[in-house]
Design a protein around this motif. Structure first.
Motif, PDB file in Angstrom:
ATOM      1  N   LEU A 132      21.390   6.126   7.433  1.00 30.23           N
ATOM      2  CA  LEU A 132      20.070   5.490   7.430  1.00 30.23           C
ATOM      3  C   LEU A 132      19.030   6.404   6.799  1.00 30.23           C
ATOM      4  O   LEU A 132      18.179   5.956   6.026  1.00 30.23           O
ATOM      5  N   ARG A 133      19.096   7.681   7.116  1.00 26.79           N
ATOM      6  CA  ARG A 133      18.129   8.630   6.570  1.00 26.79           C
ATOM      7  C   ARG A 133      18.335   8.855   5.076  1.00 26.79           C
ATOM      8  O   ARG A 133      17.356   8.978   4.328  1.00 26.79           O
ATOM      9  N   ARG A 134      19.580   8.935   4.648  1.00 27.59           N
ATOM     10  CA  ARG A 134      19.849   9.165   3.222  1.00 27.59           C
ATOM     11  C   ARG A 134      19.313   8.032   2.362  1.00 27.59           C
ATOM     12  O   ARG A 134      18.908   8.239   1.221  1.00 27.59           O
ATOM     13  N   LEU A 135      19.310   6.824   2.911  1.00 30.21           N
ATOM     14  CA  LEU A 135      18.814   5.657   2.188  1.00 30.21           C
ATOM     15  C   LEU A 135      17.387   5.284   2.580  1.00 30.21           C
ATOM     16  O   LEU A 135      16.845   4.297   2.080  1.00 30.21           O
ATOM     17  N   SER A 136      16.796   6.072   3.478  1.00 35.63           N
ATOM     18  CA  SER A 136      15.447   5.823   4.001  1.00 35.63           C
ATOM     19  C   SER A 136      15.346   4.480   4.726  1.00 35.63           C
ATOM     20  O   SER A 136      14.246   3.931   4.891  1.00 35.63           O
ATOM     21  N   ILE A 137      16.481   3.936   5.159  1.00 38.93           N
ATOM     22  CA  ILE A 137      16.487   2.657   5.858  1.00 38.93           C
ATOM     23  C   ILE A 137      15.882   2.790   7.251  1.00 38.93           C
ATOM     24  O   ILE A 137      15.362   1.817   7.809  1.00 38.93           O
ATOM     25  N   ASP A 138      15.929   4.003   7.812  1.00 38.81           N
ATOM     26  CA  ASP A 138      15.368   4.192   9.142  1.00 38.81           C
ATOM     27  C   ASP A 138      13.866   3.921   9.173  1.00 38.81           C
ATOM     28  O   ASP A 138      13.287   3.686  10.236  1.00 38.81           O
ATOM     29  N   GLU A 139      13.228   3.922   7.986  1.00 38.48           N
ATOM     30  CA  GLU A 139      11.782   3.704   7.901  1.00 38.48           C
ATOM     31  C   GLU A 139      11.399   2.216   7.894  1.00 38.48           C
ATOM     32  O   GLU A 139      10.221   1.887   8.033  1.00 38.48           O
ATOM     33  N   PHE A 140      12.353   1.318   7.727  1.00 32.39           N
ATOM     34  CA  PHE A 140      12.049  -0.104   7.546  1.00 32.39           C
ATOM     35  C   PHE A 140      11.150  -0.715   8.620  1.00 32.39           C
ATOM     36  O   PHE A 140      10.257  -1.510   8.299  1.00 32.39           O
ATOM     37  N   PRO A 141      11.352  -0.398   9.909  1.00 31.97           N
ATOM     38  CA  PRO A 141      10.493  -1.019  10.926  1.00 31.97           C
ATOM     39  C   PRO A 141       9.008  -0.723  10.761  1.00 31.97           C
ATOM     40  O   PRO A 141       8.174  -1.378  11.404  1.00 31.97           O
ATOM     41  N   GLN A 142       8.667   0.214   9.907  1.00 25.77           N
ATOM     42  CA  GLN A 142       7.257   0.515   9.682  1.00 25.77           C
ATOM     43  C   GLN A 142       6.510  -0.632   9.010  1.00 25.77           C
ATOM     44  O   GLN A 142       5.275  -0.626   8.958  1.00 25.77           O
ATOM     45  N   VAL A 143       7.241  -1.638   8.527  1.00 31.22           N
ATOM     46  CA  VAL A 143       6.559  -2.809   7.977  1.00 31.22           C
ATOM     47  C   VAL A 143       5.714  -3.480   9.061  1.00 31.22           C
ATOM     48  O   VAL A 143       4.667  -4.077   8.764  1.00 31.22           O
ATOM     49  N   PHE A 144       6.136  -3.349  10.324  1.00 26.49           N
ATOM     50  CA  PHE A 144       5.346  -3.917  11.418  1.00 26.49           C
ATOM     51  C   PHE A 144       4.086  -3.089  11.670  1.00 26.49           C
ATOM     52  O   PHE A 144       3.044  -3.634  12.033  1.00 26.49           O
ATOM     53  N   ASN A 145       4.175  -1.765  11.465  1.00 25.58           N
ATOM     54  CA  ASN A 145       2.984  -0.924  11.517  1.00 25.58           C
ATOM     55  C   ASN A 145       2.001  -1.306  10.416  1.00 25.58           C
ATOM     56  O   ASN A 145       0.784  -1.294  10.610  1.00 25.58           O
ATOM     57  N   ILE A 146       2.558  -1.669   9.260  1.00 29.94           N
ATOM     58  CA  ILE A 146       1.717  -2.061   8.123  1.00 29.94           C
ATOM     59  C   ILE A 146       1.037  -3.391   8.401  1.00 29.94           C
ATOM     60  O   ILE A 146      -0.177  -3.551   8.203  1.00 29.94           O
ATOM     61  N   LEU A 147       1.805  -4.364   8.870  1.00 36.31           N
ATOM     62  CA  LEU A 147       1.236  -5.675   9.167  1.00 36.31           C
ATOM     63  C   LEU A 147       0.188  -5.588  10.274  1.00 36.31           C
ATOM     64  O   LEU A 147      -0.803  -6.320  10.259  1.00 36.31           O
ATOM     65  N   LYS A 148       0.393  -4.686  11.213  1.00 32.60           N
ATOM     66  CA  LYS A 148      -0.561  -4.489  12.296  1.00 32.60           C
ATOM     67  C   LYS A 148      -1.842  -3.825  11.797  1.00 32.60           C
ATOM     68  O   LYS A 148      -2.910  -3.975  12.392  1.00 32.60           O
ATOM     69  N   GLY A 149      -1.731  -3.061  10.703  1.00 32.36           N
ATOM     70  CA  GLY A 149      -2.904  -2.398  10.148  1.00 32.36           C
ATOM     71  C   GLY A 149      -2.977  -0.903  10.409  1.00 32.36           C
ATOM     72  O   GLY A 149      -3.944  -0.253  10.028  1.00 32.36           O
ATOM     73  N   ASP A 150      -1.944  -0.348  11.055  1.00 27.25           N
ATOM     74  CA  ASP A 150      -1.930   1.086  11.320  1.00 27.25           C
ATOM     75  C   ASP A 150      -1.549   1.893  10.084  1.00 27.25           C
ATOM     76  O   ASP A 150      -1.934   3.060   9.964  1.00 27.25           O
ATOM     77  N   MET A 151      -0.763   1.270   9.199  1.00 23.73           N
ATOM     78  CA  MET A 151      -0.255   1.962   8.020  1.00 23.73           C
ATOM     79  C   MET A 151      -0.476   1.118   6.776  1.00 23.73           C
ATOM     80  O   MET A 151      -0.858  -0.054   6.853  1.00 23.73           O
ATOM     81  N   SER A 152      -0.190   1.735   5.636  1.00 25.03           N
ATOM     82  CA  SER A 152      -0.232   1.039   4.356  1.00 25.03           C
ATOM     83  C   SER A 152       1.141   1.157   3.710  1.00 25.03           C
ATOM     84  O   SER A 152       1.952   2.003   4.094  1.00 25.03           O
ATOM     85  N   ILE A 153       1.417   0.313   2.741  1.00 22.58           N
ATOM     86  CA  ILE A 153       2.707   0.396   2.054  1.00 22.58           C
ATOM     87  C   ILE A 153       2.804   1.704   1.270  1.00 22.58           C
ATOM     88  O   ILE A 153       3.870   2.308   1.142  1.00 22.58           O
TER      89      ILE A 153
END
Length: 211
Positions: free
Chosen positions: A107-128
């Motif tokens: 997951l880390r080698r492919l950066s897939i572990d970061e995918f759930p951050q899309v919910f942080n983005i939709l919430k407004g805590d993060m940006s793409i």
């Protein structure tokens, strides 16, 4: 472009890109949690406090790539004292971290572990696209180590942290903290939607280059 137009454009880009990524990788949202649960005990999702825009603390979401309670092991377990010292001396990064599971390594080698951050983005805590989301204690420790980095951190925190960012796609993952946060600060000061799009286009190649 005015600041208000930039913010509207960036928020639109965040929402559209997050929705597209969610649907493109929809099968992974089912498969990955199952693989994580089969590979080790503990929840499939992991959350951790991070510093967002203007210093606001939020909880970042990730697929769990380490053993359960990995943070407690690092900071409290006596058998991890040597690893703890290595972690703090190497700018809070570790190669061959024994806490990473087999599934987590992929997951880390492919950066897939970061995918759930899309919910942080939709919430407004993060940006793409944005600076790295730093841990509160990481910033505190690194300012002591690199006092000159404080001004760069303050500038970097003027924008939301990102799922991807400039230094991640620039092949500069091994630069020390003070240089890394300077790159983040310079990105934050430009406020360019064109740069965001270019960084997004470069991100898949950066992800695959880890192999």
């Amino acid at each position: 472009m005015t600041i208000s137009a930039y913010r509207i454009g960036k928020r639109t880009l965040d929402i559209v890109a997050s929705i597209i990524l969610t649907f493109i990788f929809l099968p992974l949202w089912v498969i990955i949690p199952v693989l994580i649960k089969l590979g080790s005990t503990g929840p499939a999702l992991f959350s951790q406090p991070r510093v967002g825009r203007n210093g606001r603390i939020f909880r970042i979401l990730k697929f769990r790539s380490m053993v359960a309670d990995a943070d407690d092991l690092l900071w409290k377990a006596s058998e991890y004292k040597e690893l703890r010292n290595k972690f703090t001396k190497s700018d809070w990064k570790l190669e061959n971290d024994p806490r990473v599971t087999r599934v987590g390594w992929i997951l880390r080698r492919l950066s897939i572990d970061e995918f759930p951050q899309v919910f942080n983005i939709l919430k407004g805590d993060m940006s793409i696209v944005g600076p790295r989301a730093y841990r509160p204690q990481e910033i505190e420790a690194q300012i002591k180590k690199y006092p000159n980095a404080k001004r760069w951190i303050e500038k970097a925190l003027m924008v939301k942290p990102g799922l991807t960012g400039l230094w991640q796609v620039s092949g500069r993952n091994d630069v020390p903290f003070d240089k890394r946060v300077q790159i983040d600060a310079e990105y934050a000061s430009r406020k360019s939607l064109l740069e965001d799009v270019l960084i997004l286009l470069r991100t898949p190649k950066a992800m695959l280059s880890k192999w």
